[in-house]
Write a protein that holds these residues in place. Structure first.
Motif, PDB file in Angstrom:
ATOM      1  N   GLN A   1      13.940   5.259   2.127  1.00  0.00           N
ATOM      2  CA  GLN A   1      13.307   5.974   3.936  1.00  0.00           C
ATOM      3  C   GLN A   1      12.190   5.920   4.183  1.00  0.00           C
ATOM      4  O   GLN A   1      11.654   6.758   2.760  1.00  0.00           O
ATOM      5  CB  GLN A   1      14.525   7.232   3.522  1.00  0.00           C
ATOM      6  N   LEU A   2      11.993   5.598   4.992  1.00  0.00           N
ATOM      7  CA  LEU A   2       9.884   5.867   5.107  1.00  0.00           C
ATOM      8  C   LEU A   2      10.306   7.313   6.265  1.00  0.00           C
ATOM      9  O   LEU A   2      10.633   6.672   7.332  1.00  0.00           O
ATOM     10  CB  LEU A   2       9.645   4.440   5.388  1.00  0.00           C
ATOM     11  N   VAL A   3       9.491   7.831   6.369  1.00  0.00           N
ATOM     12  CA  VAL A   3       9.164   8.415   7.898  1.00  0.00           C
ATOM     13  C   VAL A   3       7.686   8.994   7.900  1.00  0.00           C
ATOM     14  O   VAL A   3       7.326   9.399   7.104  1.00  0.00           O
ATOM     15  CB  VAL A   3       9.694  10.150   6.981  1.00  0.00           C
ATOM     16  N   GLN A   4       7.346   8.754   8.918  1.00  0.00           N
ATOM     17  CA  GLN A   4       6.024   8.685   9.995  1.00  0.00           C
ATOM     18  C   GLN A   4       5.648  10.556  10.027  1.00  0.00           C
ATOM     19  O   GLN A   4       6.330  11.314  10.299  1.00  0.00           O
ATOM     20  CB  GLN A   4       5.924   8.257  10.251  1.00  0.00           C
ATOM     21  N   ASP A   5       5.113  10.667   9.147  1.00  0.00           N
ATOM     22  CA  ASP A   5       3.637  12.037   9.606  1.00  0.00           C
ATOM     23  C   ASP A   5       3.844  12.286  10.943  1.00  0.00           C
ATOM     24  O   ASP A   5       3.340  12.423  11.336  1.00  0.00           O
ATOM     25  CB  ASP A   5       2.776  12.527   8.879  1.00  0.00           C
TER      26      ASP A   5
ATOM     27  N   GLY B   1      10.048   7.348  14.265  1.00  0.00           N
ATOM     28  CA  GLY B   1       9.134   7.890  12.841  1.00  0.00           C
ATOM     29  C   GLY B   1      10.411   7.598  11.947  1.00  0.00           C
ATOM     30  O   GLY B   1       9.495   8.380  11.338  1.00  0.00           O
ATOM     31  N   THR B   2      11.392   6.721  11.658  1.00  0.00           N
ATOM     32  CA  THR B   2      11.991   6.588  10.391  1.00  0.00           C
ATOM     33  C   THR B   2      12.570   5.316  10.505  1.00  0.00           C
ATOM     34  O   THR B   2      13.339   5.432  10.915  1.00  0.00           O
ATOM     35  CB  THR B   2      13.352   7.748  10.115  1.00  0.00           C
ATOM     36  N   ILE B   3      12.009   4.898   8.911  1.00  0.00           N
ATOM     37  CA  ILE B   3      12.480   3.599   8.952  1.00  0.00           C
ATOM     38  C   ILE B   3      13.389   3.520   7.735  1.00  0.00           C
ATOM     39  O   ILE B   3      12.843   4.061   6.324  1.00  0.00           O
ATOM     40  CB  ILE B   3      11.854   2.644   8.562  1.00  0.00           C
ATOM     41  N   TYR B   4      14.586   2.580   7.038  1.00  0.00           N
ATOM     42  CA  TYR B   4      15.311   2.741   6.144  1.00  0.00           C
ATOM     43  C   TYR B   4      14.455   1.489   5.913  1.00  0.00           C
ATOM     44  O   TYR B   4      14.990   0.148   6.203  1.00  0.00           O
ATOM     45  CB  TYR B   4      16.944   2.688   6.217  1.00  0.00           C
ATOM     46  N   GLY B   5      14.783   1.055   4.269  1.00  0.00           N
ATOM     47  CA  GLY B   5      14.699  -0.220   4.153  1.00  0.00           C
ATOM     48  C   GLY B   5      15.871  -0.514   2.379  1.00  0.00           C
ATOM     49  O   GLY B   5      15.325   0.527   1.609  1.00  0.00           O
TER      50      GLY B   5
END
Length: 64
Positions: free
Chosen positions: A54-58, A29-33
C-alpha cells in the motif's frame, strides 16, 4: 496498470527472471501494488513469491 520489469539498476531486486507488478488506485493518494516475482532454483524450477503493498502519498506533498 500492469508493469513488467525486465532489467533495472538494483542488483538485489531487478535481476529476477520474471517480475510483474499490478497497480490500482484505491482512492486519491493511495495506490495498491500486487508484486509478483520468481527466482530460478539450481534445478531449473522456480521459487514464486508475491507481496501486496500500500503506497500512500503524504498529504503535505500531494497536489490539490
Amino acid at each position: 496498470g500492469k508493469w513488467y520489469i525486465t532489467a533495472g539498476l538494483n542488483p538485489l531486486f531487478d535481476t529476477f527472471d520474471c517480475q510483474a507488478h499490478y497497480f490500482t488506485e484505491a482512492k486519491p493518494g493511495t495506490i495498491y501494488g500486487a508484486i509478483n516475482w520468481r527466482v530460478k532454483k539450481p534445478n531449473g524450477f522456480f521459487y514464486q513469491r508475491n507481496a501486496m503493498q500500500q503506497l500512500v502519498q503524504d498529504k503535505a506533498t500531494r497536489f490539490p
